[in-house]
Design a protein around this motif. Structure first.
Motif, PDB file in Angstrom:
ATOM      1  N   LEU A   1     -61.796  18.847  28.090  1.00  0.00           N
ATOM      2  CA  LEU A   1     -62.816  18.032  27.416  1.00  0.00           C
ATOM      3  C   LEU A   1     -62.924  16.667  28.080  1.00  0.00           C
ATOM      4  O   LEU A   1     -62.018  16.247  28.800  1.00  0.00           O
ATOM      5  N   ASP A   2     -64.018  15.954  27.788  1.00  0.00           N
ATOM      6  CA  ASP A   2     -64.116  14.576  28.270  1.00  0.00           C
ATOM      7  C   ASP A   2     -63.183  13.664  27.479  1.00  0.00           C
ATOM      8  O   ASP A   2     -62.703  12.667  27.974  1.00  0.00           O
ATOM      9  N   TYR A   3     -62.989  14.006  26.221  1.00  0.00           N
ATOM     10  CA  TYR A   3     -62.074  13.251  25.356  1.00  0.00           C
ATOM     11  C   TYR A   3     -61.887  14.078  24.098  1.00  0.00           C
ATOM     12  O   TYR A   3     -62.710  14.963  23.805  1.00  0.00           O
ATOM     13  N   ALA A   4     -60.841  13.802  23.356  1.00  0.00           N
ATOM     14  CA  ALA A   4     -60.681  14.514  22.084  1.00  0.00           C
ATOM     15  C   ALA A   4     -60.457  13.515  20.954  1.00  0.00           C
ATOM     16  O   ALA A   4     -59.863  12.454  21.150  1.00  0.00           O
ATOM     17  N   ILE A   5     -60.998  13.875  19.791  1.00  0.00           N
ATOM     18  CA  ILE A   5     -60.823  13.080  18.578  1.00  0.00           C
ATOM     19  C   ILE A   5     -59.882  13.873  17.673  1.00  0.00           C
ATOM     20  O   ILE A   5     -59.969  15.093  17.624  1.00  0.00           O
ATOM     21  N   ALA A   6     -59.004  13.182  16.969  1.00  0.00           N
ATOM     22  CA  ALA A   6     -58.166  13.897  16.004  1.00  0.00           C
ATOM     23  C   ALA A   6     -58.422  13.347  14.613  1.00  0.00           C
ATOM     24  O   ALA A   6     -58.671  12.153  14.450  1.00  0.00           O
ATOM     25  N   GLY A   7     -58.378  14.224  13.636  1.00  0.00           N
ATOM     26  CA  GLY A   7     -58.594  13.781  12.261  1.00  0.00           C
ATOM     27  C   GLY A   7     -57.824  14.639  11.273  1.00  0.00           C
ATOM     28  O   GLY A   7     -57.524  15.802  11.554  1.00  0.00           O
ATOM     29  N   VAL A   8     -57.509  14.027  10.135  1.00  0.00           N
ATOM     30  CA  VAL A   8     -56.835  14.752   9.058  1.00  0.00           C
ATOM     31  C   VAL A   8     -57.907  15.332   8.143  1.00  0.00           C
ATOM     32  O   VAL A   8     -58.790  14.608   7.684  1.00  0.00           O
ATOM     33  N   HIS A   9     -57.847  16.631   7.909  1.00  0.00           N
ATOM     34  CA  HIS A   9     -58.830  17.264   7.015  1.00  0.00           C
ATOM     35  C   HIS A   9     -58.166  18.139   5.963  1.00  0.00           C
ATOM     36  O   HIS A   9     -58.835  18.862   5.237  1.00  0.00           O
ATOM     37  N   SER A  10     -56.838  18.134   5.910  1.00  0.00           N
ATOM     38  CA  SER A  10     -56.143  19.008   4.963  1.00  0.00           C
ATOM     39  C   SER A  10     -54.873  18.309   4.500  1.00  0.00           C
ATOM     40  O   SER A  10     -54.465  17.312   5.103  1.00  0.00           O
ATOM     41  N   SER A  11     -54.243  18.831   3.455  1.00  0.00           N
ATOM     42  CA  SER A  11     -53.002  18.238   2.918  1.00  0.00           C
ATOM     43  C   SER A  11     -53.096  16.716   2.865  1.00  0.00           C
ATOM     44  O   SER A  11     -52.380  16.011   3.559  1.00  0.00           O
ATOM     45  N   LEU A  12     -54.022  16.244   2.038  1.00  0.00           N
ATOM     46  CA  LEU A  12     -54.309  14.802   2.018  1.00  0.00           C
ATOM     47  C   LEU A  12     -53.316  14.024   1.165  1.00  0.00           C
ATOM     48  O   LEU A  12     -53.219  12.810   1.270  1.00  0.00           O
ATOM     49  N   LYS A  13     -52.592  14.719   0.312  1.00  0.00           N
ATOM     50  CA  LYS A  13     -51.727  13.998  -0.622  1.00  0.00           C
ATOM     51  C   LYS A  13     -50.270  14.007  -0.173  1.00  0.00           C
ATOM     52  O   LYS A  13     -49.396  14.436  -0.906  1.00  0.00           O
ATOM     53  N   MET A  14     -50.013  13.566   1.037  1.00  0.00           N
ATOM     54  CA  MET A  14     -48.638  13.522   1.522  1.00  0.00           C
ATOM     55  C   MET A  14     -48.043  12.150   1.246  1.00  0.00           C
ATOM     56  O   MET A  14     -48.756  11.167   1.157  1.00  0.00           O
ATOM     57  N   PRO A  15     -46.695  12.081   1.159  1.00  0.00           N
ATOM     58  CA  PRO A  15     -46.071  10.769   1.014  1.00  0.00           C
ATOM     59  C   PRO A  15     -46.370   9.890   2.228  1.00  0.00           C
ATOM     60  O   PRO A  15     -46.602  10.406   3.326  1.00  0.00           O
TER      61      PRO A  15
END
Ligand code: DGT
Ligand code: CA
Ligand code: CA
Length: 572
Positions: A434-448
């Motif tokens: 890829l030219d670049y990659a983005i990372a994001g959280v989309h699951s298990s949002l309620k972690m400590p």
């Protein structure tokens, strides 16, 4: 576009019908609602060109629903919906805006506990009446309590992105009214706050009576709270209020300053006036009885020995001192942006093809557009796997041949999922292409807090990850951000040269103003992206720019102000 308004109503109709246990019909309304969301053309135009016949060609639309659509186009209302709303004992609109509650659960709550609104829900939660209900439980009860708190905080406020287009419509009509000399949007909307209590207009006119009569009878106004010669206040059909004030030409600047706010900024400026033996109010700046400034804002600030303060900064967060010392930031502007690095195409269920998105970007004068579709972990978004990413690469390469002469390039990114343990859902060998990659959280949002922080930092350490999408995960009026040690995130971003996103989607606006300012102070770069899932949403940039300005961001802090060449160098 009326499509989205009608779609929203249809979803609600479906929810009312679901509550009443009507068969089939809810599904039909939901289906058309979704079809409307995906429709490229405006239903109003379709109707104008082809009448009911053409409307019925929209997938799922039969005669009854077709007539509902026509009714909305012609009158701005759907009688059937109004009746359902009136008939229902339950305030569905209110209850469904509590995170975690849908029509099915609301029905159970009504049947078993006679809960009709959020107030009654809160009482029941506090008395622990919810947990014993079938399908609810302790955890749900806890989450509901949190969601209610959040609901109460957000209540009565409306998203900037929802209100701005409507306010601009009113603005245009007022501006074109021949008895109005000047009109400005003031209040929190001029300051581009992420949520807005009510809209405020400031007007100068020699004919206040004519103006007020015109104003209170404008289409879309549902209720008049008050009508006078200097101030009127109304409720519009979308459910929020507009205030209008008329002042004389010679006080316009001081009224502008006063009604733009914020209150705290006003109090601070008034103190400065007092320290100079002057008096400042909405009518002007006075020495004794003599008015010494107030016709326009610049000269008003100047008379206080201050530089004019951009509205987005007027929150008494250091802008007063900066203005006195001539140290205000040179805020980022929309024209500084050279491209968008986070948008989606039909490859992952977005509405438009890569080519259509690119053409829109060219229209905006961009030099690049980064397509960053979701990856495979996100099944509901049709996330791409390694193989599909490589097929997409081929399409992008082919399209780019076309654009050579146009000084425009499509970049291939991807919005990769950060799994629970901080690993990514796409193999490095594919990310590398890829030219670049983005990372994001989309699951298990309620972690400590600690765990979530480690999770994101782990993703930042991956050399192909250049951007963290919507870094705090909040959803305005719906969901609190996740627990996060933001200082640690800042340090990691700096160390691993990862950019933090200002996501312009009206429900996110994530990073918020405070975090943007921390990034700037800490030397962490940011990118203003729209996260568009259809081409019109590339216009969301306006909201991200507002947010960036509220966070004191300058051109140099924002990576997508750089040229294509500089950007690709940076990514390498
Ligand atoms: P909102 O509507 O809650 O999003 O926030 P604003 O800032 O638009 O507040 P609003 O509509 O109540 O009033 C508009 C502006 O008028 C506000 O930003 C500052 C000014 N203003 C209103 N009431 C007062 C006041 O009691 N004292 C001062 N100094 N300014 C006021
Ligand atoms: Ca306001
Ligand atoms: Ca107001």
């Amino acid at each position: 576009m009326q499509n989205l308004n009608i779609s929203k109503i249809f979803h609600e109709i479906a929810e009312y019908l679901e509550m009443e246990e009507v068969a089939f019909k809810p599904y039909a309304y939901h289906r058309v609602a979704v079809a409307l969301e995906n429709l490229k053309d405006d239903v109003g135009e379709i109707y104008e060109k082809g009448g009911l016949k053409k409307i019925k060609e929209i997938p799922g639309v039969g005669k009854a629903i077709g007539l509902n659509i026509v009714e909305y186009i012609e009158t701005g209302k759907i009688d059937y919906y109004e009746k359902l709303k009136k008939k229902s004992p339950v305030n569905l609109g209110e209850l469904t805006s509590v995170e975690g509650l849908g029509p099915k659960r609301i029905k159970v709550l009504y049947k078993k506990l006679d809960i009709k609104n959020v107030k009654e829900l809160e009482r029941a939660v506090k008395l622990h009446k919810i947990a014993p209900l079938f399908g609810f439980g302790e955890k749900t009860e806890e989450n509901l309590l949190e969601a209610i708190k959040f609901f109460k905080k957000a209540k009565g406020r409306i998203l900037l992105g929802e209100i701005l287009p409507i306010a601009k419509d009113f603005y245009k009509k007022l501006k074109n009214f021949k008895w109005i000399n000047k009109v400005t949007i003031v209040g929190s909307l001029r300051r581009k706050k992420e949520t807005i209590g009510d809209v405020d207009f400031l007007v100068s006119s020699k004919y206040p009576k004519k103006v007020m009569e015109f104003f209170v009878s404008m289409p879309g106004i549902e209720k008049v709270w008050g009508k006078g010669l200097t101030k009127s206040s109304v409720r519009i059909k979308e459910g929020f209020d507009i205030d209008i004030r008329i002042v004389s030409q010679k006080s316009y600047g001081s009224a502008l300053q006063y009604f733009t706010g914020s209150k705290t900024h006003n109090i601070a400026t008034r103190k400065i006036a007092m320290s100079k033996g002057l008096k400042l109010n909405e009518y002007g700046l006075f020495r004794g009885d003599k008015m010494i400034a107030g016709k326009d804002e610049v000269s008003l600030y100047k008379a206080l020995k201050m530089k004019w303060v951009p509205p987005e900064l007027r929150e008494d967060q250091g802008e007063i001192e900066a203005s006195l010392k001539n140290k205000l930031p040179q805020l980022i502007e929309q024209k500084d942006i050279k491209g968008d690095l986070h948008c989606h195409s039909e490859w992952n269920g977005g509405k438009h093809s890569i080519l259509e998105m690119a053409e829109e970007a060219i229209k905006k004068g961009y030099s690049y557009l980064g397509i960053s579709d979701h990856t495979k972990f996100l099944k509901i978004e049709y996330g791409l796997d390694e193989k599909e990413l490589s097929l997409q690469r081929k399409e992008i390469n082919k399209l780019n041949l076309k654009f050579k002469s146009k000084k425009f390039k499509i970049l291939q990114g991807a919005e990769v999922n950060i799994l629970k343990n901080g690993l990514l859902d796409i193999k490095d060998i594919a990310l590398k292409e890829l030219d670049y990659a983005i990372a994001g959280v989309h699951s298990s949002l309620k972690m400590p807090k600690e765990k979530m922080t480690e999770r994101i930092i782990r993703a930042m350490k991956n050399p192909y990850i250049k951007i963290i999408a919507h870094p705090t995960g909040r959803v305005l009026k719906k969901r609190e951000r996740y627990q996060l040690d933001f200082n640690k995130i800042l340090r990691a971003a700096k160390e691993f040269k990862v950019i933090l996103e200002i996501n312009s989607s009206p429900v996110r606006l994530d990073l918020n103003d405070q975090y943007i300012r921390s990034c700037k102070d800490f030397g962490v770069k940011m990118v203003i992206n729209t996260d568009a899932h259809r081409k019109e949403q590339l216009n969301w940039l306006e909201f991200g720019i507002g947010q960036a300005r509220r966070g004191w961001a300058e051109k140099k802090d924002i990576i997508n102000t750089r040229s294509l060449l500089q950007l690709t160098k940076f990514f390498k």
